[in-house]
Design a protein around this motif. Structure first.
Motif, short mmCIF file in Angstrom:
data_model
loop_
_atom_site.label_atom_id
_atom_site.label_comp_id
_atom_site.label_asym_id
_atom_site.label_seq_id
_atom_site.Cartn_x
_atom_site.Cartn_y
_atom_site.Cartn_z
N ALA A 1 0.85 -1.36 -0.10
CA ALA A 1 0.03 0.00 -0.02
C ALA A 1 1.02 1.06 0.07
N TYR A 2 1.41 1.55 -1.19
CA TYR A 2 2.26 2.77 -1.44
C TYR A 2 1.51 3.84 -2.02
N SER A 3 1.86 5.03 -2.14
CA SER A 3 1.25 6.15 -3.10
C SER A 3 2.56 7.16 -3.15
N ILE A 4 2.30 7.71 -4.53
CA ILE A 4 3.14 8.97 -4.62
C ILE A 4 2.38 10.14 -4.92
N ARG A 5 2.68 11.43 -4.40
CA ARG A 5 1.99 12.64 -4.76
C ARG A 5 2.87 13.75 -5.17
N ILE A 6 2.22 14.47 -6.09
CA ILE A 6 2.82 15.84 -6.53
C ILE A 6 1.77 16.66 -7.04
N PRO B 1 8.51 13.01 -6.70
CA PRO B 1 8.99 11.64 -6.66
C PRO B 1 10.11 11.23 -7.50
N VAL B 2 11.05 10.53 -7.20
CA VAL B 2 12.06 9.96 -7.83
C VAL B 2 12.51 8.65 -7.85
N MET B 3 12.79 7.99 -8.94
CA MET B 3 13.16 6.75 -8.84
C MET B 3 14.69 6.39 -9.26
N VAL C 1 20.58 9.83 -0.21
CA VAL C 1 19.68 11.03 -0.43
C VAL C 1 18.83 11.43 0.40
N THR C 2 18.39 10.71 1.23
CA THR C 2 17.43 11.32 2.41
C THR C 2 18.28 12.12 3.33
N SER C 3 19.55 11.87 3.44
CA SER C 3 20.42 12.86 4.48
C SER C 3 20.61 14.21 3.79
N LEU C 4 20.39 14.24 2.42
CA LEU C 4 20.47 15.26 1.64
C LEU C 4 19.21 16.06 1.31
N GLY C 5 18.16 15.65 1.94
CA GLY C 5 16.82 16.24 1.83
C GLY C 5 15.95 15.60 0.98
N VAL C 6 16.16 14.66 0.40
CA VAL C 6 15.18 14.06 -0.40
C VAL C 6 14.10 13.25 0.67
N LYS C 7 12.88 13.25 0.53
CA LYS C 7 11.82 12.77 1.33
C LYS C 7 11.85 11.24 1.11
N ARG C 8 11.86 10.29 1.96
CA ARG C 8 11.71 9.02 1.63
C ARG C 8 10.47 8.61 1.07
N ALA C 9 9.42 9.38 1.33
CA ALA C 9 8.05 9.15 0.75
C ALA C 9 7.95 9.51 -0.76
N ASN C 10 8.93 9.95 -1.25
CA ASN C 10 9.11 10.39 -2.79
C ASN C 10 9.90 9.44 -3.51
N ILE C 11 10.60 8.35 -2.96
CA ILE C 11 11.21 7.22 -3.26
C ILE C 11 10.73 6.17 -4.03
N ILE C 12 11.19 5.80 -4.99
CA ILE C 12 10.70 4.46 -5.86
C ILE C 12 12.06 3.96 -6.22
#
Length: 300
Positions: free
Chosen positions: A9-14, A146-148, A183-194
């Motif tokens: 049960a995942y989702s991405i938002r933009i 969101p980033v792959m 990348v999360t240590s550099l500010g990328v949100k985990r919720a945005n990662i695929i």
């Protein structure tokens, strides 16, 4: 794992949109390049790219992946200005003619390209280099996009020499987990990662077999998975090894049935997004899988 299990049960938002990744999502490939291995030169004019995008949407894709630089082995690098010139007019044309509902992914490693594409209406950053270029992670954080993140070793020109593993599944998982932490240590949100395990990149036949049969192991990383193997060399090797004469030395377009079968194996193991050249074929397979999964769930 048991057959016909629902996807995680995942989702991405933009912006104002949400994409439900608990349902299979089909990503149609649109290469606006002169040299991609399967369809280079076919859609590198805006009118032909727009027509192809409309076909992809009509066939059932929810995402279109637009690429302005080939990442096939030994592909030549493309200048940033040239990549922007290839990609941005296509993004603008699709948004103008096809509306906002279709999700647009940009297959690039350049922070400058994704910034321009995002301004033009792109929704997802698909980066085969997993935000390793200078400024890439900072740009992903700034755009909140969101980033792959794909697994690859080296660059397209050097990756084949780096296809050396003791345990490919374990090492791919470890390297992807490390990249997520970076990348999360550099500010990328985990919720945005695929995550993308990188079929076709720094892996040989045996590595692909191991990954495709153990793809479910990557669910332990607790992030959605994108699966992209469409028409790739591994499938040519599979067809060659089948000893079916008509498939010896197959052309890329002749691998769509094997690509679709592989997509089903990936869905069965929890992949939410299937990247494909043949959207219509994959859509039929997904329809069968989804209905059997729903039936299995209701009958339990």
């Amino acid at each position: 794992m048991p057959l016909f299990q629902p996807l995680p049960a995942y989702s991405i938002r933009i912006r104002h949109k949400t994409l439900d990744l608990s349902k299979p999502q089909i990503m149609g490939i649109l290469n606006v390049t002169p040299d991609s291995f399967s369809d280079g030169g076919q859609f590198n004019a805006v009118d032909s790219a727009l027509k192809r995008a409309q076909e992809i949407i009509a066939a059932g894709a929810t995402i279109i992946d637009i690429g302005g630089e080939s990442t096939r082995p030994n592909a030549e690098a493309v200048a940033t200005d040239e990549e922007i010139a290839r990609v941005i007019p296509v993004v603008e044309a699709i948004r103008s003619h096809c509306g906002d509902e279709i999700w647009l992914s940009i297959d690039t490693s350049s922070p400058q390209v994704i910034e321009a594409a995002f301004a033009a209406g792109a929704d997802i950053w698909n980066d085969v280099r997993a935000l390793k270029r200078e400024g890439a992670a900072a740009m992903a954080a700034k755009l909140d996009i969101p980033v792959m993140l794909m697994h690859m070793r080296g660059e397209p020109a050097t990756m084949n020499s780096l296809a050396q593993y003791e345990d490919v599944v374990s090492e791919v998982m470890t390297e992807l987990a490390a990249r997520v932490e970076d990348v999360t240590s550099l500010g990328v949100k985990r919720a945005n990662i695929i995550l993308d395990p990188g079929f076709g990149f720094a892996k040989d036949y045996a590595h692909h077999c191991a990954l495709l049969t153990q793809l479910a192991s990557l669910q332990s990383l607790e992030l959605p998975l994108m699966f992209g193997i469409s028409r790739k060399r591994f499938l040519a090797e599979v067809l060659d090894k089948s000893n079916i004469a008509r498939y010896k030395n197959s052309k890329a377009i002749e691998r769509d049935i094997a690509s679709t079968a592989a997509g089903l194996f990936a869905l069965q193991q929890g992949a939410s997004i299937i990247r494909t050249h043949n959207v219509a074929m994959m859509q039929q397979a997904v329809a069968l899988w989804q209905q059997l999964t729903d039936y299995n769930h209701l009958s339990a």
